[in-house]
Design a protein around this motif. Sequence first.
Motif, PDB file in Angstrom:
ATOM      1  N   LYS A 155     100.766  15.820   2.872  1.00 54.06           N
ATOM      2  CA  LYS A 155     100.689  14.703   3.816  1.00 54.06           C
ATOM      3  C   LYS A 155      99.370  14.813   4.574  1.00 54.06           C
ATOM      4  O   LYS A 155      98.851  15.930   4.767  1.00 54.06           O
ATOM      5  CB  LYS A 155     101.848  14.752   4.821  1.00 54.06           C
ATOM      6  CG  LYS A 155     103.225  14.857   4.222  1.00 54.06           C
ATOM      7  CD  LYS A 155     104.317  14.793   5.284  1.00 54.06           C
ATOM      8  CE  LYS A 155     104.217  15.922   6.310  1.00 54.06           C
ATOM      9  NZ  LYS A 155     104.469  17.253   5.737  1.00 54.06           N
ATOM     10  N   SER A 157      98.870  14.771   7.641  1.00 55.83           N
ATOM     11  CA  SER A 157      99.070  15.633   8.819  1.00 55.83           C
ATOM     12  C   SER A 157      98.980  17.124   8.476  1.00 55.83           C
ATOM     13  O   SER A 157      98.794  17.959   9.364  1.00 55.83           O
ATOM     14  CB  SER A 157     100.420  15.331   9.475  1.00 55.83           C
ATOM     15  OG  SER A 157     101.483  15.536   8.556  1.00 55.83           O
ATOM     16  N   SER A 225      93.757  14.997  -5.369  1.00 59.22           N
ATOM     17  CA  SER A 225      93.782  13.786  -4.546  1.00 59.22           C
ATOM     18  C   SER A 225      92.908  12.658  -5.081  1.00 59.22           C
ATOM     19  O   SER A 225      93.176  11.482  -4.802  1.00 59.22           O
ATOM     20  CB  SER A 225      93.340  14.134  -3.118  1.00 59.22           C
ATOM     21  OG  SER A 225      92.094  14.825  -3.154  1.00 59.22           O
ATOM     22  N   GLU A 296     103.447   7.255  -4.062  1.00 60.88           N
ATOM     23  CA  GLU A 296     103.885   6.999  -2.688  1.00 60.88           C
ATOM     24  C   GLU A 296     103.113   7.887  -1.697  1.00 60.88           C
ATOM     25  O   GLU A 296     102.674   7.416  -0.640  1.00 60.88           O
ATOM     26  CB  GLU A 296     105.399   7.268  -2.549  1.00 60.88           C
ATOM     27  CG  GLU A 296     106.297   6.317  -3.317  1.00 60.88           C
ATOM     28  CD  GLU A 296     106.349   6.602  -4.812  1.00 60.88           C
ATOM     29  OE1 GLU A 296     106.718   5.677  -5.573  1.00 60.88           O
ATOM     30  OE2 GLU A 296     106.012   7.749  -5.224  1.00 60.88           O
ATOM     31  N   GLN A 297     102.940   9.148  -2.065  1.00 60.12           N
ATOM     32  CA  GLN A 297     102.186  10.071  -1.200  1.00 60.12           C
ATOM     33  C   GLN A 297     100.722   9.661  -1.106  1.00 60.12           C
ATOM     34  O   GLN A 297     100.127   9.702  -0.026  1.00 60.12           O
ATOM     35  CB  GLN A 297     102.298  11.500  -1.738  1.00 60.12           C
ATOM     36  CG  GLN A 297     103.672  12.117  -1.569  1.00 60.12           C
ATOM     37  CD  GLN A 297     103.864  13.378  -2.393  1.00 60.12           C
ATOM     38  OE1 GLN A 297     103.155  13.608  -3.385  1.00 60.12           O
ATOM     39  NE2 GLN A 297     104.817  14.207  -2.003  1.00 60.12           N
ATOM     40  N   ARG A 298     100.174   9.256  -2.242  1.00 62.04           N
ATOM     41  CA  ARG A 298      98.776   8.815  -2.256  1.00 62.04           C
ATOM     42  C   ARG A 298      98.583   7.594  -1.353  1.00 62.04           C
ATOM     43  O   ARG A 298      97.579   7.479  -0.648  1.00 62.04           O
ATOM     44  CB  ARG A 298      98.351   8.496  -3.694  1.00 62.04           C
ATOM     45  CG  ARG A 298      96.885   8.088  -3.831  1.00 62.04           C
ATOM     46  CD  ARG A 298      96.518   7.796  -5.282  1.00 62.04           C
ATOM     47  NE  ARG A 298      95.248   7.111  -5.361  1.00 62.04           N
ATOM     48  CZ  ARG A 298      94.055   7.701  -5.360  1.00 62.04           C
ATOM     49  NH1 ARG A 298      93.979   9.009  -5.288  1.00 62.04           N
ATOM     50  NH2 ARG A 298      92.948   6.997  -5.433  1.00 62.04           N
ATOM     51  N   ALA A 299      99.564   6.690  -1.348  1.00 62.76           N
ATOM     52  CA  ALA A 299      99.483   5.469  -0.529  1.00 62.76           C
ATOM     53  C   ALA A 299      99.408   5.812   0.961  1.00 62.76           C
ATOM     54  O   ALA A 299      98.718   5.131   1.732  1.00 62.76           O
ATOM     55  CB  ALA A 299     100.688   4.573  -0.807  1.00 62.76           C
ATOM     56  N   VAL A 300     100.110   6.872   1.382  1.00 61.85           N
ATOM     57  CA  VAL A 300     100.075   7.305   2.782  1.00 61.85           C
ATOM     58  C   VAL A 300      98.677   7.810   3.145  1.00 61.85           C
ATOM     59  O   VAL A 300      98.125   7.477   4.198  1.00 61.85           O
ATOM     60  CB  VAL A 300     101.138   8.409   3.042  1.00 61.85           C
ATOM     61  CG1 VAL A 300     101.012   8.944   4.475  1.00 61.85           C
ATOM     62  CG2 VAL A 300     102.544   7.874   2.796  1.00 61.85           C
ATOM     63  N   TRP A 301      98.093   8.635   2.267  1.00 67.13           N
ATOM     64  CA  TRP A 301      96.720   9.125   2.473  1.00 67.13           C
ATOM     65  C   TRP A 301      95.732   7.955   2.528  1.00 67.13           C
ATOM     66  O   TRP A 301      94.848   7.920   3.382  1.00 67.13           O
ATOM     67  CB  TRP A 301      96.322  10.056   1.335  1.00 67.13           C
ATOM     68  CG  TRP A 301      96.881  11.435   1.398  1.00 67.13           C
ATOM     69  CD1 TRP A 301      98.105  11.853   0.952  1.00 67.13           C
ATOM     70  CD2 TRP A 301      96.245  12.606   1.919  1.00 67.13           C
ATOM     71  NE1 TRP A 301      98.265  13.202   1.158  1.00 67.13           N
ATOM     72  CE2 TRP A 301      97.133  13.696   1.743  1.00 67.13           C
ATOM     73  CE3 TRP A 301      95.000  12.850   2.498  1.00 67.13           C
ATOM     74  CZ2 TRP A 301      96.827  14.992   2.144  1.00 67.13           C
ATOM     75  CZ3 TRP A 301      94.673  14.157   2.883  1.00 67.13           C
ATOM     76  CH2 TRP A 301      95.587  15.201   2.718  1.00 67.13           C
ATOM     77  N   GLU A 302      95.899   7.043   1.604  1.00 66.29           N
ATOM     78  CA  GLU A 302      94.981   5.899   1.516  1.00 66.29           C
ATOM     79  C   GLU A 302      95.004   5.077   2.796  1.00 66.29           C
ATOM     80  O   GLU A 302      93.955   4.704   3.332  1.00 66.29           O
ATOM     81  CB  GLU A 302      95.379   5.028   0.317  1.00 66.29           C
ATOM     82  CG  GLU A 302      94.391   3.917   0.012  1.00 66.29           C
ATOM     83  CD  GLU A 302      94.739   3.162  -1.254  1.00 66.29           C
ATOM     84  OE1 GLU A 302      94.607   1.923  -1.246  1.00 66.29           O
ATOM     85  OE2 GLU A 302      95.131   3.796  -2.252  1.00 66.29           O
ATOM     86  N   LYS A 303      96.205   4.786   3.292  1.00 68.82           N
ATOM     87  CA  LYS A 303      96.334   3.993   4.526  1.00 68.82           C
ATOM     88  C   LYS A 303      95.674   4.710   5.699  1.00 68.82           C
ATOM     89  O   LYS A 303      94.970   4.093   6.506  1.00 68.82           O
ATOM     90  CB  LYS A 303      97.813   3.732   4.817  1.00 68.82           C
ATOM     91  CG  LYS A 303      98.042   2.831   6.028  1.00 68.82           C
ATOM     92  CD  LYS A 303      99.523   2.590   6.266  1.00 68.82           C
ATOM     93  CE  LYS A 303      99.723   1.706   7.495  1.00 68.82           C
ATOM     94  NZ  LYS A 303     101.167   1.502   7.776  1.00 68.82           N
ATOM     95  N   LYS A 304      95.906   6.015   5.780  1.00 69.92           N
ATOM     96  CA  LYS A 304      95.348   6.804   6.878  1.00 69.92           C
ATOM     97  C   LYS A 304      93.826   6.835   6.845  1.00 69.92           C
ATOM     98  O   LYS A 304      93.152   6.630   7.870  1.00 69.92           O
ATOM     99  CB  LYS A 304      95.901   8.241   6.789  1.00 69.92           C
ATOM    100  CG  LYS A 304      95.449   9.169   7.916  1.00 69.92           C
ATOM    101  CD  LYS A 304      96.097   8.803   9.216  1.00 69.92           C
ATOM    102  CE  LYS A 304      95.736   9.782  10.322  1.00 69.92           C
ATOM    103  NZ  LYS A 304      96.294   9.358  11.619  1.00 69.92           N
TER     104      LYS A 304
END
Length: 329
Positions: A155, A157, A225, A296-304
Amino acid sequence: MKFLKGMVSLALLASMSFAAEYVIKFSHVVSPNTPKGKAADYFAKRVEELSHGRIKVEVYPNAQLGKDKVILRKMKFNTVQMAAPSFSKFTGLVPQLGLFDLPFLFKNEDHLHRVLDGKVGQKLLDMVTKKGYVALAYWDNGFKQLTDSKRPLIKPSDCKGLKFRVMSSKVLIEQFKALGAIPVVLPFSEVYSALQQGVVDGQENTISNIYTKKFYEVQRYMTMSNHGYLGYMVVMSKKFWNKLPADLKAVVKQAIKDATAKERVWAKELNNDQLNKIKEYAKKTGKLQIDYLSPEQRAVWEKKLRSIYPKFYNTIGKDLIEEVIKEGE
Protein backbone atom coordinates in the motif's frame (compact mmCIF):
# COMPACT_ATOMS: atom_id res chain seq x y z
CA MET A 1 41.43 -19.27 -49.27
CA LYS A 2 40.23 -18.12 -45.80
CA PHE A 3 43.40 -16.06 -45.46
CA LEU A 4 42.76 -14.42 -48.84
CA LYS A 5 39.15 -13.62 -47.93
CA GLY A 6 40.35 -12.14 -44.64
CA MET A 7 42.86 -9.93 -46.42
CA VAL A 8 40.20 -8.74 -48.87
CA SER A 9 37.84 -7.90 -45.97
CA LEU A 10 40.57 -5.98 -44.17
CA ALA A 11 41.43 -4.11 -47.34
CA LEU A 12 37.76 -3.24 -47.86
CA LEU A 13 37.43 -1.96 -44.28
CA ALA A 14 40.63 0.04 -44.65
CA SER A 15 39.45 1.60 -47.90
CA MET A 16 36.09 2.47 -46.28
CA SER A 17 37.92 4.06 -43.36
CA PHE A 18 40.15 6.13 -45.62
CA ALA A 19 37.24 7.03 -47.87
CA ALA A 20 35.06 8.31 -45.01
CA GLU A 21 34.04 11.90 -45.63
CA TYR A 22 32.55 12.30 -42.15
CA VAL A 23 33.46 10.80 -38.75
CA ILE A 24 30.97 10.55 -35.88
CA LYS A 25 32.23 10.10 -32.33
CA PHE A 26 29.34 8.49 -30.43
CA SER A 27 29.85 8.69 -26.66
CA HIS A 28 27.82 6.83 -24.03
CA VAL A 29 28.32 5.98 -20.36
CA VAL A 30 27.30 2.31 -20.20
CA SER A 31 28.96 -0.96 -21.19
CA PRO A 32 28.75 -2.33 -24.76
CA ASN A 33 26.60 -5.31 -23.70
CA THR A 34 23.68 -3.14 -22.48
CA PRO A 35 20.74 -2.31 -24.78
CA LYS A 36 22.08 1.23 -25.28
CA GLY A 37 25.60 -0.08 -25.92
CA LYS A 38 24.41 -2.69 -28.41
CA ALA A 39 22.19 -0.16 -30.17
CA ALA A 40 25.08 2.32 -30.51
CA ASP A 41 27.23 -0.40 -32.11
CA TYR A 42 24.38 -1.44 -34.40
CA PHE A 43 23.81 2.19 -35.41
CA ALA A 44 27.52 2.51 -36.27
CA LYS A 45 27.42 -0.57 -38.47
CA ARG A 46 24.15 0.48 -40.14
CA VAL A 47 25.35 4.02 -40.92
CA GLU A 48 28.53 2.75 -42.54
CA GLU A 49 26.53 0.24 -44.60
CA LEU A 50 23.88 2.71 -45.75
CA SER A 51 26.39 5.46 -46.51
CA HIS A 52 28.72 3.02 -48.32
CA GLY A 53 31.57 4.11 -46.07
CA ARG A 54 31.06 7.85 -46.50
CA ILE A 55 30.31 8.11 -42.76
CA LYS A 56 32.41 6.32 -40.15
CA VAL A 57 31.08 5.98 -36.60
CA GLU A 58 33.46 5.52 -33.66
CA VAL A 59 31.64 4.36 -30.50
CA TYR A 60 33.15 5.23 -27.11
CA PRO A 61 31.42 3.29 -24.28
CA ASN A 62 31.85 3.47 -20.48
CA ALA A 63 32.25 7.27 -20.40
CA GLN A 64 35.66 7.02 -22.12
CA LEU A 65 35.26 10.57 -23.42
CA GLY A 66 33.60 11.88 -20.25
CA LYS A 67 30.27 11.87 -18.43
CA ASP A 68 27.11 12.93 -20.26
CA LYS A 69 27.06 16.52 -18.97
CA VAL A 70 30.65 17.03 -20.18
CA ILE A 71 29.83 15.41 -23.52
CA LEU A 72 26.80 17.65 -24.06
CA ARG A 73 29.09 20.67 -23.70
CA LYS A 74 31.61 19.14 -26.12
CA MET A 75 28.84 18.54 -28.65
CA LYS A 76 28.17 22.28 -28.81
CA PHE A 77 31.69 22.64 -30.26
CA ASN A 78 31.42 19.50 -32.43
CA THR A 79 34.35 17.78 -30.72
CA VAL A 80 31.91 14.93 -30.02
CA GLN A 81 29.07 14.33 -32.46
CA MET A 82 26.60 11.99 -30.72
CA ALA A 83 25.39 10.88 -27.28
CA ALA A 84 22.39 9.21 -25.63
CA PRO A 85 21.95 10.73 -22.13
CA SER A 86 19.03 10.10 -19.78
CA PHE A 87 16.19 12.63 -19.87
CA SER A 88 17.28 14.14 -16.54
CA LYS A 89 20.36 15.62 -18.29
CA PHE A 90 18.05 17.81 -20.40
CA THR A 91 15.47 19.02 -17.86
CA GLY A 92 17.51 22.15 -17.14
CA LEU A 93 17.14 23.08 -20.82
CA VAL A 94 13.67 21.63 -21.38
CA PRO A 95 11.69 21.33 -18.10
CA GLN A 96 8.88 19.61 -20.03
CA LEU A 97 11.01 16.44 -20.11
CA GLY A 98 10.10 16.06 -16.43
CA LEU A 99 6.98 14.50 -17.98
CA PHE A 100 8.75 11.13 -18.06
CA ASP A 101 9.37 11.21 -14.30
CA LEU A 102 5.65 11.47 -13.50
CA PRO A 103 4.51 8.29 -11.71
CA PHE A 104 1.84 6.06 -13.27
CA LEU A 105 1.64 8.23 -16.39
CA PHE A 106 1.98 5.25 -18.74
CA LYS A 107 -0.35 2.27 -18.54
CA ASN A 108 2.03 -0.11 -20.26
CA GLU A 109 4.80 -0.39 -22.86
CA ASP A 110 2.40 0.04 -25.81
CA HIS A 111 1.05 3.28 -24.34
CA LEU A 112 4.60 4.54 -23.72
CA HIS A 113 5.73 3.84 -27.28
CA ARG A 114 2.61 5.42 -28.80
CA VAL A 115 3.51 8.59 -26.90
CA LEU A 116 7.22 8.47 -27.82
CA ASP A 117 6.43 7.81 -31.48
CA GLY A 118 3.55 10.30 -31.62
CA LYS A 119 2.93 14.06 -31.42
CA VAL A 120 4.05 14.47 -27.80
CA GLY A 121 7.32 12.62 -28.42
CA GLN A 122 8.06 14.72 -31.50
CA LYS A 123 7.16 17.92 -29.68
CA LEU A 124 9.74 17.17 -26.97
CA LEU A 125 12.41 16.22 -29.53
CA ASP A 126 11.77 19.57 -31.26
CA MET A 127 12.14 21.43 -27.94
CA VAL A 128 15.58 19.88 -27.37
CA THR A 129 16.56 20.60 -31.00
CA LYS A 130 15.74 24.29 -30.44
CA LYS A 131 18.27 24.30 -27.58
CA GLY A 132 21.22 23.60 -29.85
CA TYR A 133 21.16 19.83 -30.41
CA VAL A 134 19.53 17.63 -33.02
CA ALA A 135 17.29 15.25 -31.07
CA LEU A 136 16.91 12.05 -33.09
CA ALA A 137 15.18 9.34 -31.03
CA TYR A 138 14.23 7.80 -27.69
CA TRP A 139 15.88 4.62 -26.42
CA ASP A 140 14.42 2.49 -23.62
CA ASN A 141 15.86 1.43 -20.31
CA GLY A 142 12.58 0.24 -18.82
CA PHE A 143 9.95 0.67 -16.12
CA LYS A 144 10.97 1.22 -12.50
CA GLN A 145 10.30 -1.01 -9.49
CA LEU A 146 10.55 -0.27 -5.75
CA THR A 147 12.94 -1.98 -3.35
CA ASP A 148 13.50 -1.50 0.38
CA SER A 149 14.95 -3.14 3.49
CA LYS A 150 12.18 -2.59 6.05
CA ARG A 151 8.84 -4.04 4.93
CA PRO A 152 6.78 -5.12 1.90
CA LEU A 153 5.44 -2.13 -0.04
CA ILE A 154 1.89 -3.20 -0.90
CA LYS A 155 0.00 0.00 0.00
CA PRO A 156 1.24 3.57 -0.50
CA SER A 157 1.15 4.05 3.29
CA ASP A 158 3.78 1.28 3.63
CA CYS A 159 6.35 3.84 2.42
CA LYS A 160 5.66 6.25 5.29
CA GLY A 161 8.79 7.29 7.16
CA LEU A 162 11.17 5.33 4.90
CA LYS A 163 14.16 7.06 3.27
CA PHE A 164 14.32 6.57 -0.51
CA ARG A 165 17.19 7.48 -2.79
CA VAL A 166 16.08 9.60 -5.75
CA MET A 167 17.72 11.18 -8.78
CA SER A 168 17.93 14.95 -8.81
CA SER A 169 14.35 15.47 -9.99
CA LYS A 170 11.66 17.72 -8.54
CA VAL A 171 9.00 15.29 -9.73
CA LEU A 172 10.59 12.30 -7.98
CA ILE A 173 11.10 14.26 -4.77
CA GLU A 174 7.38 15.15 -4.75
CA GLN A 175 6.49 11.54 -5.58
CA PHE A 176 8.06 10.22 -2.38
CA LYS A 177 6.82 13.13 -0.29
CA ALA A 178 3.27 12.22 -1.39
CA LEU A 179 3.89 8.72 -0.02
CA GLY A 180 4.97 10.11 3.34
CA ALA A 181 8.52 8.95 2.63
CA ILE A 182 11.76 10.92 2.89
CA PRO A 183 13.48 11.51 -0.50
CA VAL A 184 17.28 11.61 -0.42
CA VAL A 185 19.08 12.83 -3.56
CA LEU A 186 22.20 10.75 -4.23
CA PRO A 187 24.38 10.05 -7.29
CA PHE A 188 23.76 6.65 -8.88
CA SER A 189 27.33 5.57 -8.06
CA GLU A 190 26.61 5.91 -4.31
CA VAL A 191 23.32 3.97 -4.19
CA TYR A 192 24.70 0.50 -3.38
CA SER A 193 26.79 1.66 -0.41
CA ALA A 194 23.95 3.90 0.84
CA LEU A 195 21.59 0.90 0.83
CA GLN A 196 24.21 -1.38 2.37
CA GLN A 197 24.99 1.05 5.19
CA GLY A 198 21.37 2.02 5.84
CA VAL A 199 21.86 5.66 4.82
CA VAL A 200 18.66 5.07 2.82
CA ASP A 201 16.07 2.31 3.22
CA GLY A 202 15.09 1.91 -0.41
CA GLN A 203 15.26 3.08 -4.00
CA GLU A 204 13.46 2.92 -7.34
CA ASN A 205 15.00 1.60 -10.54
CA THR A 206 14.66 -0.54 -13.61
CA ILE A 207 15.31 -4.27 -13.33
CA SER A 208 18.52 -3.93 -15.37
CA ASN A 209 19.90 -1.35 -12.93
CA ILE A 210 18.75 -3.32 -9.87
CA TYR A 211 20.44 -6.43 -11.24
CA THR A 212 23.70 -5.06 -12.68
CA LYS A 213 24.39 -2.90 -9.60
CA LYS A 214 23.35 -5.75 -7.25
CA PHE A 215 20.87 -3.60 -5.31
CA TYR A 216 18.78 -6.72 -4.71
CA GLU A 217 21.59 -8.13 -2.55
CA VAL A 218 21.27 -5.28 -0.02
CA GLN A 219 17.46 -5.06 0.00
CA ARG A 220 14.87 -7.33 1.61
CA TYR A 221 11.80 -6.52 -0.49
CA MET A 222 11.02 -5.69 -4.11
CA THR A 223 7.63 -4.51 -5.38
CA MET A 224 6.92 -4.93 -9.08
CA SER A 225 5.18 -1.59 -9.44
CA ASN A 226 6.10 -0.42 -12.98
CA HIS A 227 5.29 3.04 -11.63
CA GLY A 228 7.73 5.13 -13.67
CA TYR A 229 9.87 5.08 -16.80
CA LEU A 230 13.59 5.50 -17.46
CA GLY A 231 14.81 6.26 -20.95
CA TYR A 232 17.42 8.04 -23.07
CA MET A 233 17.38 10.67 -25.79
CA VAL A 234 19.76 10.22 -28.72
CA VAL A 235 21.17 13.58 -29.80
CA MET A 236 23.62 14.84 -32.40
CA SER A 237 25.78 17.96 -32.58
CA LYS A 238 23.89 20.62 -34.52
CA LYS A 239 27.17 21.89 -36.04
CA PHE A 240 27.89 18.41 -37.39
CA TRP A 241 24.32 17.88 -38.60
CA ASN A 242 24.36 21.14 -40.55
CA LYS A 243 27.48 19.98 -42.43
CA LEU A 244 25.84 16.77 -43.66
CA PRO A 245 24.33 16.79 -47.16
CA ALA A 246 20.64 15.86 -47.45
CA ASP A 247 21.31 12.28 -48.62
CA LEU A 248 23.51 11.53 -45.61
CA LYS A 249 21.01 13.11 -43.21
CA ALA A 250 18.51 10.61 -44.59
CA VAL A 251 21.01 7.80 -43.96
CA VAL A 252 21.44 8.85 -40.31
CA LYS A 253 17.65 9.03 -39.82
CA GLN A 254 17.15 5.55 -41.28
CA ALA A 255 19.98 4.06 -39.23
CA ILE A 256 18.55 5.61 -36.04
CA LYS A 257 15.11 4.24 -36.87
CA ASP A 258 16.56 0.74 -37.35
CA ALA A 259 18.70 0.95 -34.19
CA THR A 260 15.75 2.19 -32.12
CA ALA A 261 13.63 -0.80 -33.13
CA LYS A 262 16.46 -3.14 -32.15
CA GLU A 263 17.16 -1.31 -28.87
CA ARG A 264 13.55 -1.70 -27.70
CA VAL A 265 13.70 -5.46 -28.26
CA TRP A 266 17.05 -5.74 -26.45
CA ALA A 267 15.83 -3.63 -23.51
CA LYS A 268 12.76 -5.84 -23.05
CA GLU A 269 14.75 -9.07 -23.39
CA LEU A 270 17.41 -7.89 -20.93
CA ASN A 271 14.90 -6.81 -18.28
CA ASN A 272 13.03 -10.13 -18.57
CA ASP A 273 16.24 -12.16 -18.41
CA GLN A 274 17.60 -10.26 -15.42
CA LEU A 275 14.28 -10.42 -13.56
CA ASN A 276 14.49 -14.19 -13.87
CA LYS A 277 17.99 -14.10 -12.38
CA ILE A 278 16.77 -12.00 -9.44
CA LYS A 279 13.91 -14.48 -8.94
CA GLU A 280 16.43 -17.34 -8.89
CA TYR A 281 18.47 -15.49 -6.25
CA ALA A 282 15.33 -14.88 -4.16
CA LYS A 283 14.31 -18.55 -4.34
CA LYS A 284 17.80 -19.88 -3.65
CA THR A 285 18.70 -17.59 -0.73
CA GLY A 286 15.34 -16.65 0.78
CA LYS A 287 16.82 -13.17 1.34
CA LEU A 288 14.52 -11.30 -1.03
CA GLN A 289 10.72 -11.17 -1.19
CA ILE A 290 9.20 -10.15 -4.53
CA ASP A 291 5.64 -8.80 -4.47
CA TYR A 292 3.34 -8.10 -7.42
CA LEU A 293 0.58 -5.50 -7.19
CA SER A 294 -2.93 -6.65 -8.13
CA PRO A 295 -4.93 -4.35 -10.46
CA GLU A 296 -6.87 -3.11 -7.41
CA GLN A 297 -3.70 -2.41 -5.42
CA ARG A 298 -2.10 -0.68 -8.39
CA ALA A 299 -5.19 1.56 -8.73
CA VAL A 300 -4.71 2.78 -5.13
CA TRP A 301 -1.05 3.68 -5.83
CA GLU A 302 -2.02 5.37 -9.08
CA LYS A 303 -4.69 7.54 -7.44
CA LYS A 304 -2.31 8.56 -4.67
CA LEU A 305 0.63 9.45 -6.89
CA ARG A 306 -1.27 11.10 -9.72
CA SER A 307 -2.32 13.66 -7.10
CA ILE A 308 1.08 15.37 -7.60
CA TYR A 309 0.42 16.16 -11.30
CA PRO A 310 -1.16 19.62 -10.71
CA LYS A 311 2.07 20.76 -9.02
CA PHE A 312 3.78 20.45 -12.41
CA TYR A 313 1.14 21.94 -14.67
CA ASN A 314 3.20 25.15 -14.97
CA THR A 315 6.62 23.57 -15.59
CA ILE A 316 5.70 20.48 -17.64
CA GLY A 317 2.39 21.70 -19.05
CA LYS A 318 -1.14 20.60 -18.20
CA ASP A 319 -1.94 20.14 -21.90
CA LEU A 320 1.07 17.85 -22.39
CA ILE A 321 0.17 15.69 -19.38
CA GLU A 322 -3.47 15.42 -20.42
CA GLU A 323 -2.48 14.56 -23.98
CA VAL A 324 -0.42 11.62 -22.72
CA ILE A 325 -3.24 10.38 -20.47
CA LYS A 326 -5.71 10.60 -23.36
CA GLU A 327 -3.36 8.51 -25.54
CA GLY A 328 -3.69 5.69 -23.03
CA GLU A 329 -7.49 5.65 -22.89
